[in-house]
Design an enzyme around this catalytic site. Sequence first.
Site, short mmCIF file in Angstrom:
data_model
loop_
_atom_site.label_atom_id
_atom_site.label_comp_id
_atom_site.label_asym_id
_atom_site.label_seq_id
_atom_site.Cartn_x
_atom_site.Cartn_y
_atom_site.Cartn_z
N GLY A 14 0.71 -1.56 -0.33
CA GLY A 14 0.05 0.30 -0.21
C GLY A 14 0.90 1.39 0.27
N THR A 119 -5.26 -7.70 -1.88
CA THR A 119 -4.86 -9.30 -1.29
C THR A 119 -4.77 -10.59 -1.49
OG1 THR A 119 -5.75 -6.79 0.45
CG2 THR A 119 -6.10 -9.48 0.78
N HIS A 175 -4.12 -16.20 -10.51
CA HIS A 175 -2.89 -15.00 -10.02
C HIS A 175 -2.37 -16.13 -8.59
CE1 HIS A 175 0.01 -12.83 -8.73
NE2 HIS A 175 -0.69 -12.72 -7.58
N1 APR Z 1 -8.38 -2.30 7.70
C1 APR Z 1 -7.29 -2.50 6.85
N2 APR Z 1 -6.29 -2.62 7.12
C2 APR Z 1 -6.36 -3.93 7.43
C3 APR Z 1 -7.11 -4.79 8.01
C4 APR Z 1 -8.17 -4.03 8.21
N3 APR Z 1 -9.45 -5.38 8.34
N4 APR Z 1 -6.52 -5.49 8.29
C5 APR Z 1 -5.15 -5.85 8.10
N5 APR Z 1 -4.22 -4.09 7.69
C6 APR Z 1 -3.88 -4.23 7.79
C7 APR Z 1 -2.10 -4.11 8.22
O1 APR Z 1 -2.72 -3.18 8.81
C8 APR Z 1 -1.25 -3.85 7.30
O2 APR Z 1 -0.21 -2.41 7.37
O3 APR Z 1 -2.88 -4.10 5.78
C9 APR Z 1 -1.35 -4.12 5.84
C10 APR Z 1 -1.21 -4.86 5.44
O4 APR Z 1 0.50 -4.75 5.15
P1 APR Z 1 1.53 -5.66 4.91
O5 APR Z 1 1.59 -6.11 6.26
O6 APR Z 1 2.77 -5.35 5.09
O7 APR Z 1 1.37 -6.72 3.97
P2 APR Z 1 1.54 -5.95 2.25
O8 APR Z 1 3.26 -7.17 2.11
O9 APR Z 1 1.32 -4.83 2.00
O10 APR Z 1 0.69 -7.38 1.11
C11 APR Z 1 -0.92 -7.04 1.71
O11 APR Z 1 -1.22 -8.00 -0.01
O12 APR Z 1 0.03 -8.79 -2.23
C12 APR Z 1 -0.12 -9.12 -1.61
O13 APR Z 1 -0.54 -11.32 -0.44
C13 APR Z 1 -0.39 -9.95 0.01
O14 APR Z 1 -2.49 -10.14 1.21
C14 APR Z 1 -1.28 -10.15 0.97
C15 APR Z 1 -1.52 -7.67 0.62
#
Ligand code: APR
Length: 309
Positions: A14, A119, A175
């Site tokens: 993000g 996601t 994917h």
């Molecule tokens: N609402 C909003 N944000 C949320 C929620 C929610 N209900 N639950 C979790 N999050 C946030 C987390 O707090 C975290 O900051 O989603 C973010 C996910 O970030 P990362 O853990 O860094 O994961 P990232 O590598 O960005 O991947 C996110 O994309 O490529 C896909 O498989 C990967 O499903 C994963 C997603």
Amino acid sequence: MKAKVSIIGAGNVGATTAQLVLQSGLADVALFDVAEGIPQGKALDLTEAASLWNVSTSCTGANDYAETADSDVVVVTAGFPRKPGMSRDDLLQANAGVIKDVAAETARLSPRAVTIVVTNPMDVMTYIAWKVSGLNHRRVLGMGGVLDSSRFRTFVSLELGVSPRDMEAIVLGGHGDLMVPLARLATVKGVPLESLVGKDRIAELVGRTRQGGAEIVSLLKTGSAYYAPAAAIFEMISAILLDEKRILPCSAYLTGEYGIEDLFMGVPVMLGRKGAEKILELELTEDEKKEFNRSGAATRELINKALAE
Ligand code: APR
């Protein structure tokens, strides 16, 4: 008025996407996350960087969905990434719950937005987001094919020592491990890949593409890839905001195309302001069709599992 992109989930994917959007000057960004302070902190950091990038885009961060209202594009990266040894499908239940909440809120506040779901397992999450949101299916897309195709192009260009810019390739299907890299249609400046690289070696490059995400997860140990995913999301966002009508492989809702109904699958899509404006149907060989169907069946099974809970 400047365009607005809301990014749900201010984690690695993000925040990196936010950076690319802001740096391009194309749109302001609203970053949303459930974690307190994270979206606000990253938004402030990015806004401070904008003055050095010589752009007038700005970023806000919030734990309140109200901040995402009236977006042109909503990107959903909220949820949990993979850990070593996990497949994308292992994330099913945890992320399905997250997506249901997110899609309902963002659709209510930005009914005209085009939503891009990232996601994982992405094709399943895209379906759930569409179902929950009640949005027109052309306005909901999943990001997968652009990333998988870029990985395929990268591996082939490393093999041949040519620029990946001159390499055309498309990856269809889900994917996941059953994605369908179409080696038969890959070209280097119009020259068929199959005339440049032997069959066995192509099979290895296709295999590496299928495992492209896992290769990075196993190196990083915590978390999964985010630079290339963010770059792929940005390519889709700019095609939408600039109404470019680009043909990009995206997960789109099928209503009989490729012989499949009521499923989001990776197919070539014409992307513009209205989202998936057209789906292009490539002629597939019998083997490719089989692979595509197998991938679709796996996605459907996961959707049923997720919706049964
Ligand atoms: N609402 C909003 N944000 C949320 C929620 C929610 N209900 N639950 C979790 N999050 C946030 C987390 O707090 C975290 O900051 O989603 C973010 C996910 O970030 P990362 O853990 O860094 O994961 P990232 O590598 O960005 O991947 C996110 O994309 O490529 C896909 O498989 C990967 O499903 C994963 C997603």
